[in-house]
Scaffold this active site. Structure first.
Site, PDB file in Angstrom:
ATOM      1  N   ASP A 138       0.847  -1.190   0.000  1.00 18.35           N
ATOM      2  CA  ASP A 138       0.000   0.000   0.000  1.00 18.35           C
ATOM      3  C   ASP A 138       0.887   1.247   0.000  1.00 18.35           C
ATOM      4  O   ASP A 138       1.497   1.589   1.014  1.00 18.35           O
ATOM      5  CB  ASP A 138      -0.913   0.015   1.234  1.00 18.35           C
ATOM      6  CG  ASP A 138      -1.861   1.201   1.178  1.00 18.35           C
ATOM      7  OD1 ASP A 138      -2.847   1.120   0.418  1.00 18.35           O
ATOM      8  OD2 ASP A 138      -1.613   2.225   1.856  1.00 18.35           O
ATOM      9  N   TYR A 175       3.949   9.633  -0.707  1.00 17.38           N
ATOM     10  CA  TYR A 175       4.892   9.057   0.266  1.00 17.38           C
ATOM     11  C   TYR A 175       6.347   9.220  -0.189  1.00 17.38           C
ATOM     12  O   TYR A 175       7.275   8.968   0.563  1.00 17.38           O
ATOM     13  CB  TYR A 175       4.597   7.559   0.504  1.00 17.38           C
ATOM     14  CG  TYR A 175       3.234   7.264   1.087  1.00 17.38           C
ATOM     15  CD1 TYR A 175       2.430   8.271   1.623  1.00 17.38           C
ATOM     16  CD2 TYR A 175       2.732   5.964   1.100  1.00 17.38           C
ATOM     17  CE1 TYR A 175       1.167   7.992   2.137  1.00 17.38           C
ATOM     18  CE2 TYR A 175       1.469   5.686   1.623  1.00 17.38           C
ATOM     19  CZ  TYR A 175       0.699   6.700   2.137  1.00 17.38           C
ATOM     20  OH  TYR A 175      -0.537   6.421   2.642  1.00 17.38           O
ATOM     21  N   LYS A 185      -2.038   6.132  -4.701  1.00 17.86           N
ATOM     22  CA  LYS A 185      -3.112   7.096  -4.406  1.00 17.86           C
ATOM     23  C   LYS A 185      -2.894   8.415  -5.145  1.00 17.86           C
ATOM     24  O   LYS A 185      -1.758   8.893  -5.232  1.00 17.86           O
ATOM     25  CB  LYS A 185      -3.189   7.345  -2.898  1.00 17.86           C
ATOM     26  CG  LYS A 185      -3.284   6.048  -2.098  1.00 17.86           C
ATOM     27  CD  LYS A 185      -3.453   6.244  -0.616  1.00 17.86           C
ATOM     28  CE  LYS A 185      -3.310   4.929   0.118  1.00 17.86           C
ATOM     29  NZ  LYS A 185      -1.957   4.666   0.624  1.00 17.86           N
ATOM     30  N   HIS A 197      -6.845   9.930  -2.608  1.00 16.69           N
ATOM     31  CA  HIS A 197      -6.224   9.910  -1.274  1.00 16.69           C
ATOM     32  C   HIS A 197      -7.062  10.638  -0.218  1.00 16.69           C
ATOM     33  O   HIS A 197      -7.214  10.165   0.901  1.00 16.69           O
ATOM     34  CB  HIS A 197      -4.817  10.533  -1.367  1.00 16.69           C
ATOM     35  CG  HIS A 197      -3.875  10.039  -0.324  1.00 16.69           C
ATOM     36  ND1 HIS A 197      -2.537   9.878  -0.539  1.00 16.69           N
ATOM     37  CD2 HIS A 197      -4.066   9.674   0.969  1.00 16.69           C
ATOM     38  CE1 HIS A 197      -1.947   9.426   0.558  1.00 16.69           C
ATOM     39  NE2 HIS A 197      -2.866   9.301   1.491  1.00 16.69           N
TER      40      HIS A 197
HETATM   41  N1  LIG Z   1      -4.976   6.785   3.206  1.00 16.31           N
HETATM   42  C1  LIG Z   1      -4.411   7.486   4.130  1.00 16.31           C
HETATM   43  O1  LIG Z   1      -4.654   8.694   4.289  1.00 16.31           O
HETATM   44  C2  LIG Z   1      -3.452   6.835   5.077  1.00 16.31           C
HETATM   45  C3  LIG Z   1      -3.084   7.466   6.270  1.00 16.31           C
HETATM   46  C4  LIG Z   1      -2.218   6.798   7.123  1.00 16.31           C
HETATM   47  C5  LIG Z   1      -1.740   5.545   6.793  1.00 16.31           C
HETATM   48  N2  LIG Z   1      -2.094   4.955   5.602  1.00 16.31           N
HETATM   49  C6  LIG Z   1      -1.586   3.615   5.227  1.00 16.31           C
HETATM   50  O2  LIG Z   1      -1.630   2.741   6.338  1.00 16.31           O
HETATM   51  C7  LIG Z   1      -0.319   2.263   6.638  1.00 16.31           C
HETATM   52  C8  LIG Z   1      -0.146   2.002   8.115  1.00 16.31           C
HETATM   53  O3  LIG Z   1      -0.448   3.113   8.900  1.00 16.31           O
HETATM   54  P1  LIG Z   1       0.567   3.838   9.871  1.00 16.31           P
HETATM   55  O4  LIG Z   1       1.902   3.809   9.287  1.00 16.31           O
HETATM   56  O5  LIG Z   1      -0.044   5.149  10.224  1.00 16.31           O
HETATM   57  O6  LIG Z   1       0.498   3.021  11.218  1.00 16.31           O
HETATM   58  P2  LIG Z   1       0.602   1.563  11.836  1.00 16.31           P
HETATM   59  O7  LIG Z   1       0.834   0.545  10.815  1.00 16.31           O
HETATM   60  O8  LIG Z   1      -0.575   1.454  12.728  1.00 16.31           O
HETATM   61  O9  LIG Z   1       1.881   1.741  12.783  1.00 16.31           O
HETATM   62  C9  LIG Z   1       3.165   1.882  12.296  1.00 16.31           C
HETATM   63  C10 LIG Z   1       4.095   1.987  13.502  1.00 16.31           C
HETATM   64  O10 LIG Z   1       4.082   0.756  14.239  1.00 16.31           O
HETATM   65  C11 LIG Z   1       5.381   0.237  14.368  1.00 16.31           C
HETATM   66  N3  LIG Z   1       5.231  -1.233  14.295  1.00 16.31           N
HETATM   67  C12 LIG Z   1       4.816  -1.969  13.237  1.00 16.31           C
HETATM   68  N4  LIG Z   1       4.773  -3.279  13.553  1.00 16.31           N
HETATM   69  C13 LIG Z   1       5.168  -3.376  14.834  1.00 16.31           C
HETATM   70  C14 LIG Z   1       5.347  -4.472  15.721  1.00 16.31           C
HETATM   71  N5  LIG Z   1       5.101  -5.716  15.328  1.00 16.31           N
HETATM   72  N6  LIG Z   1       5.787  -4.208  16.993  1.00 16.31           N
HETATM   73  C15 LIG Z   1       6.055  -2.935  17.398  1.00 16.31           C
HETATM   74  N7  LIG Z   1       5.903  -1.870  16.592  1.00 16.31           N
HETATM   75  C16 LIG Z   1       5.469  -2.078  15.326  1.00 16.31           C
HETATM   76  C17 LIG Z   1       6.157   0.832  13.220  1.00 16.31           C
HETATM   77  O11 LIG Z   1       7.525   0.934  13.554  1.00 16.31           O
HETATM   78  P3  LIG Z   1       8.745   0.606  12.539  1.00 16.31           P
HETATM   79  O12 LIG Z   1       8.359   1.006  11.160  1.00 16.31           O
HETATM   80  O13 LIG Z   1       9.838   1.458  13.097  1.00 16.31           O
HETATM   81  O14 LIG Z   1       9.024  -0.855  12.683  1.00 16.31           O
HETATM   82  C18 LIG Z   1       5.526   2.224  13.114  1.00 16.31           C
HETATM   83  O15 LIG Z   1       6.083   3.088  14.067  1.00 16.31           O
HETATM   84  C19 LIG Z   1       0.574   3.368   6.073  1.00 16.31           C
HETATM   85  O16 LIG Z   1       1.897   2.946   5.885  1.00 16.31           O
HETATM   86  C20 LIG Z   1      -0.141   3.685   4.784  1.00 16.31           C
HETATM   87  O17 LIG Z   1       0.135   2.701   3.806  1.00 16.31           O
HETATM   88  C21 LIG Z   1      -2.949   5.581   4.755  1.00 16.31           C
END
Ligand SMILES: NC(=O)c1ccc[n+]([C@@H]2O[C@H](COP(=O)([O-])OP(=O)(O)OC[C@H]3O[C@@H](n4cnc5c(N)ncnc54)[C@H](OP(=O)(O)O)[C@@H]3O)[C@@H](O)[C@H]2O)c1
Length: 373
Positions: free
Chosen positions: A119, A124, A149, A182
């Site tokens: 994704d 990004y 997106k 997006h």
């Molecule tokens: N459409 C939109 O507007 C939108 C907005 C936000 C996000 N997104 C999508 O959703 C994805 C995920 O969202 P997000 O990045 O906000 O948050 P998330 O996946 O909820 O959290 C990511 C965080 O969790 C940590 N993490 C991941 N797995 C872990 C584990 N097993 N143990 C401990 N820590 C862990 C990561 O650290 P490390 O990376 O340092 O390991 C990072 O700091 C994004 O990458 C993007 O593709 C879309």
């Protein structure tokens, strides 16, 4: 059959190997050598770690021992079927905030661990790195679901195809599996968010029509939206759409479980994709320390992150955990289905508190309205 003598006595009466016999012997040695090298080469191709095989020039190692297969999520659904008929993998690696210099490794680790869904987004700023990982990795393009997106500044119909082409070029592919609007915010190309296009934001039908054209052209297989609330979805789908939105990608996590949106999605068939599923970087530690999550993790021999990711899939949404830490990337896809009791425990706890949205850029963007209202 006439057999050549293997040895003969020479004129000094010494026993000497017959020429044909020594020739046969050396042939045999060569055959053995050839067989041994073939055996060694096949062993490396079949069993050696991917890093070694690619260094040795094997593009596709034939067997990768001990590697998680994309078909196995411990009893959880591995795919959902979209309204278009396409099958979308239920878990993706998210790459928002993945630094450029860590993206290639993260994506390659994901592919090796069994992820078949990435994704990403134009904004990004790591699409080239995602593309590089796909090129260097050992999974064929057609076996990976690639999402990108459309950024807010390119909603005007004439700006869409160039923006899409830029993403395709960076990703090194000629089609996307899914292209998403997006945000429900149309900003003219070189303008600031506060100077958004009110008409196109209120009714993004012209944007949607252009996306439908991109499907017809074969550049995109599915189209969807992100950060749309129910009112905006109803507003968009009230137009005579040729293609219904396949997905709505929204924030969903323990703190913000999106109960109403989940029901709406089940009713309309617009699949939800859960972004920030672990509470994003800001709340991930807190999410993994929720008492109920920790208890279920201990009971089922899983990690808290695995429990939360499995919970998302059991709720019927695509889940998009982001990590650039290879061990976590792998951890996050080694899943198993929660028992009904365990699932209910997390669901009840998530519904027990007031919903808390993690991210709302309306203020930062200087908008005169709340994008989620
Ligand atoms: N459409 C939109 O507007 C939108 C907005 C936000 C996000 N997104 C999508 O959703 C994805 C995920 O969202 P997000 O990045 O906000 O948050 P998330 O996946 O909820 O959290 C990511 C965080 O969790 C940590 N993490 C991941 N797995 C872990 C584990 N097993 N143990 C401990 N820590 C862990 C990561 O650290 P490390 O990376 O340092 O390991 C990072 O700091 C994004 O990458 C993007 O593709 C879309």
């Amino acid at each position: 059959m006439l057999r050549l003598p293997q040895y003969y006595r020479d004129d000094k009466n010494q026993v000497t190997p017959h020429k044909s016999a020594s020739l046969r012997k050396s042939c045999l040695t060569w055959k053995r050598l050839l067989a041994i090298s073939l055996f060694l080469m096949l062993s490396v191709a079949f069993t050696a770690p991917k890093s070694l095989t690619s260094r040795l020039g094997f593009k596709f190692p034939l067997l990768r021992c001990g590697i998680h297969t994309p078909q196995d999520l411990g009893g959880l659904p591995t795919h959902y079927t979209l309204s278009s008929g396409s099958r979308i993998p239920s878990i993706a690696l998210g790459v928002w905030r993945a630094p450029k210099d860590q993206t290639v490794t993260a994506v390659k680790t994901a592919l090796d661990s069994g992820y078949r869904h990435i994704d990403g987004a134009w904004v990004y700023r790591n699409e080239e790195e995602v593309g590089q990982a796909l090129k260097e990795g050992n999974v064929k393009r057609e076996d990976v679901w690639l999402t990108s997106k459309l950024w807010n500044n390119f909603h005007a119909p004439e700006d869409i195809e160039p923006a899409l082409d830029d993403s395709l070029k960076k990703l090194g592919t000629d089609y996307l599996d899914l292209y998403i609007i997006h945000w429900p915010l149309a900003i003219p190309k070189d303008e600031k968010p506060a100077n958004y296009d009110k008409e196109l934001t209120a009714n993004p039908y012209p944007t949607w029509q252009k996306l439908e054209e991109m499907v017809a052209k074969g550049k995109v297989r599915n189209i969807g939206v992100s950060n749309f609330n129910i009112r905006r979805l109803q507003n968009l789908t009230a137009n005579p759409l040729k293609i219904q939105p396949a997905v709505n990608q929204v924030e969903i996590n323990f703190w913000f479980p999106q109960i109403e949106m989940l029901e709406y999605s089940k009713k309309t068939g617009i699949l939800l994709e859960a972004y920030s599923p672990l509470g994003s970087a800001e709340r991930v530690t807190e999410s993994l320390n929720v008492q109920e999550v920790k208890e279920v993790a201990e009971e089922l021999g899983m990690t808290p992150a695995q429990v939360l990711i499995a919970w998302h899939i059991q709720r019927g949404t695509v889940v998009l955990p982001k990590s650039v830490t290879p061990s976590r990337v792998t951890e996050n896809i080694h899943l198993k289905k929660l028992s009904e009791e365990a699932f209910d425990k997390i669901e009840k706890a998530a519904r027990a508190h007031k919903p808390q949205r993690g991210s709302n850029p309306s203020q930062n963007w200087g908008l005169d309205f709340d994008i989620f209202e």
